[in-house]
Design an enzyme around this catalytic site. Structure first.
Site, PDB file in Angstrom:
ATOM      1  N   ASP A  44       0.846  -1.202   0.000  1.00  0.00           N
ATOM      2  CA  ASP A  44       0.000   0.000   0.000  1.00  0.00           C
ATOM      3  C   ASP A  44       0.880   1.250   0.000  1.00  0.00           C
ATOM      4  O   ASP A  44       0.373   2.371  -0.039  1.00  0.00           O
ATOM      5  CB  ASP A  44      -1.017  -0.004   1.140  1.00  0.00           C
ATOM      6  CG  ASP A  44      -0.378  -0.041   2.511  1.00  0.00           C
ATOM      7  OD1 ASP A  44       0.867  -0.103   2.602  1.00  0.00           O
ATOM      8  OD2 ASP A  44      -1.128  -0.005   3.510  1.00  0.00           O
ATOM      9  N   SER A  45       2.210   1.050  -0.053  1.00  0.00           N
ATOM     10  CA  SER A  45       3.111   2.173  -0.364  1.00  0.00           C
ATOM     11  C   SER A  45       2.783   2.715  -1.746  1.00  0.00           C
ATOM     12  O   SER A  45       3.241   3.792  -2.126  1.00  0.00           O
ATOM     13  CB  SER A  45       4.584   1.728  -0.295  1.00  0.00           C
ATOM     14  OG  SER A  45       4.790   0.575  -1.083  1.00  0.00           O
ATOM     15  N   LYS A 105      -0.775  -9.392   2.940  1.00  0.00           N
ATOM     16  CA  LYS A 105      -0.004  -8.866   4.079  1.00  0.00           C
ATOM     17  C   LYS A 105      -0.895  -7.926   4.862  1.00  0.00           C
ATOM     18  O   LYS A 105      -1.701  -7.199   4.279  1.00  0.00           O
ATOM     19  CB  LYS A 105       1.245  -8.133   3.593  1.00  0.00           C
ATOM     20  CG  LYS A 105       2.054  -7.513   4.736  1.00  0.00           C
ATOM     21  CD  LYS A 105       3.443  -7.080   4.314  1.00  0.00           C
ATOM     22  CE  LYS A 105       3.527  -5.730   3.654  1.00  0.00           C
ATOM     23  NZ  LYS A 105       2.976  -4.589   4.445  1.00  0.00           N
ATOM     24  N   GLU A 118      -0.886  -5.400   8.703  1.00  0.00           N
ATOM     25  CA  GLU A 118      -0.057  -4.812   9.760  1.00  0.00           C
ATOM     26  C   GLU A 118      -0.587  -5.199  11.139  1.00  0.00           C
ATOM     27  O   GLU A 118      -1.786  -5.375  11.326  1.00  0.00           O
ATOM     28  CB  GLU A 118      -0.036  -3.282   9.606  1.00  0.00           C
ATOM     29  CG  GLU A 118       0.631  -2.839   8.314  1.00  0.00           C
ATOM     30  CD  GLU A 118       0.754  -1.314   8.185  1.00  0.00           C
ATOM     31  OE1 GLU A 118       0.369  -0.586   9.122  1.00  0.00           O
ATOM     32  OE2 GLU A 118       1.236  -0.866   7.135  1.00  0.00           O
ATOM     33  N   GLU A 146       9.838  -3.696  10.165  1.00  0.00           N
ATOM     34  CA  GLU A 146      10.169  -2.388   9.585  1.00  0.00           C
ATOM     35  C   GLU A 146      10.741  -1.465  10.652  1.00  0.00           C
ATOM     36  O   GLU A 146      10.133  -1.255  11.715  1.00  0.00           O
ATOM     37  CB  GLU A 146       8.918  -1.744   8.944  1.00  0.00           C
ATOM     38  CG  GLU A 146       9.245  -0.392   8.324  1.00  0.00           C
ATOM     39  CD  GLU A 146       8.207   0.115   7.328  1.00  0.00           C
ATOM     40  OE1 GLU A 146       7.258  -0.598   7.002  1.00  0.00           O
ATOM     41  OE2 GLU A 146       8.380   1.267   6.866  1.00  0.00           O
ATOM     42  N   ASP A 176      -1.035  -6.175  -0.199  1.00  0.00           N
ATOM     43  CA  ASP A 176      -1.347  -5.531   1.083  1.00  0.00           C
ATOM     44  C   ASP A 176      -2.842  -5.355   1.276  1.00  0.00           C
ATOM     45  O   ASP A 176      -3.539  -4.894   0.360  1.00  0.00           O
ATOM     46  CB  ASP A 176      -0.710  -4.134   1.130  1.00  0.00           C
ATOM     47  CG  ASP A 176       0.488  -4.067   2.055  1.00  0.00           C
ATOM     48  OD1 ASP A 176       0.628  -4.942   2.943  1.00  0.00           O
ATOM     49  OD2 ASP A 176       1.299  -3.136   1.887  1.00  0.00           O
TER      50      ASP A 176
HETATM   51  O1  KIV Z   1       3.636  -1.082   1.523  1.00  0.00           O
HETATM   52  C1  KIV Z   1       4.825  -1.430   1.488  1.00  0.00           C
HETATM   53  O2  KIV Z   1       5.557  -1.177   0.530  1.00  0.00           O
HETATM   54  C2  KIV Z   1       5.352  -2.152   2.631  1.00  0.00           C
HETATM   55  C3  KIV Z   1       6.824  -2.397   2.675  1.00  0.00           C
HETATM   56  C4  KIV Z   1       7.522  -1.161   3.073  1.00  0.00           C
HETATM   57  C5  KIV Z   1       7.156  -3.539   3.540  1.00  0.00           C
HETATM   58  O3  KIV Z   1       4.621  -2.500   3.499  1.00  0.00           O
END
Ligand code: KIV
EC number: 2.1.2.11
Length: 291
Positions: free
Chosen positions: A71-72, A140, A142, A208, A110
């Site tokens: 989600d970056s 993924k 958090e 992280e 994510d």
């Molecule tokens: O969203 C993302 O790119 C991430 C990485 C920084 C692990 O969660």
């Protein structure tokens, strides 16, 4: 489909190059079972983010075994200041593109902010979209202890989960962007979080921005692989945001990033050269014209 051999890229670790995540042969997608086997062999592996089909195909052909549709994308692809506004619809679209652009890499998608915090059932509904509509091989999310019920239900339902602890950018409004796990109490909490996600069934965990010594201790303690970002050299795997790693991100990048190229300059120079050719009338030339 990408097929690399140990001989092709000069990698000899592990000695059986055909099984290596990076540098090994594969006629199918990498799975979470391959990831578990790599930890047993003591093999380190690289992960990169990807948000579109073409970039993902470059990384897949380069042999990167795991691609994260992070989600970056909020900061690096969609123009937001944080990851918080990213929606499940956006993640589904980006993930589907990355899946279409690849044949070998395991694609981890994510779960964005607001798509799993309500509880396990919401998490399952959201993760199902990423797996079923977009074709992700894993999701993924958090959170450590606070997310263990979500992880349990997803894993019970057949969806592999990569956890993410330490700095969790979706909580930026509560925790800011700062190193996590400093001091005895915070270190103990990080260890509890790591064990909680492993016990809940996660197949790997991102650490992280945590001190290198603590990341090393977590890596020794867990039987699932740790994936570090700003967590020192001792984790089982490393992940970087691709736009940071290739120098496309404008402005400041975190200290832990190593820049392997300067795409921002390359692309800017190319755009200027094109503009000057158009303005000066040298593009298109005869060879670029049809008659
Ligand atoms: O969203 C993302 O790119 C991430 C990485 C920084 C692990 O969660």
């Amino acid at each position: 489909m990408t097929q690399l051999s140990a001989a092709q890229n000069g990698k000899t670790n592990p000695s059986d190059g055909s099984r290596a995540l990076y540098g090994g042969k594969s006629t199918r997608r990498i799975t979470v079972r391959d990831i578990a086997a790599a930890k047993e062999r003591g093999e380190k592996w690289p992960m990169l983010t990807a948000y579109d089909a073409m970039t993902a195909s470059v990384f897949d052909e380069a042999g990167i075994p795991v691609l994260l549709v992070g989600d970056s994308a909020g900061n690096c692809h969609l123009g937001y200041d944080t990851t918080v506004p990213v929606t499940l619809d956006q993640m589904t679209m980006l993930t589907a593109a990355v899946v279409r652009g690849t044949g070998r890499a395991l694609i981890v998608a994510d779960l964005p902010f607001g798509s799993y915090q309500e509880g396990p059932v919401q998490a399952l509904r959201s993760a199902t979209r990423l797996v079923k509509e977009a074709g992700a091989g894993a999701v993924k999310l958090e959170g450590g202890e606070r997310s263990h019920r979500q992880i349990e239900l997803l894993v019970e339902s057949g969806i592999p989960v990569m956890a993410h602890i330490g700095l969790t950018p979706q909580s930026v409004h509560a925790m800011g962007y700062r190193v996590q796990g400093r001091g005895e109490e915070a270190a103990q909490q990080l260890l509890r979080d790591a064990k909680a996600v492993q016990d809940a069934g996660a197949f790997a965990v991102v650490l992280e921005l945590v001190p290198a010594e603590l990341a090393a201790e977590v890596t020794r303690t867990l039987h699932i692989p740790t994936v570090g970002i700003g967590a020192g050299p001792e984790t089982d795997a490393q992940v970087l945001v691709w736009t940071d790693m290739l120098g496309l991100t404008g402005g400041r990048v975190p200290k832990f990033v190593k820049k392997y190229a300067d795409l921002r300059t390359v692309m800017g120079d190319a755009a200027k050269a094109y503009a000057e050719d158009v303005v000066g009338g040298t593009f298109p030339a005869q060879e670029h014209s049809v008659h």
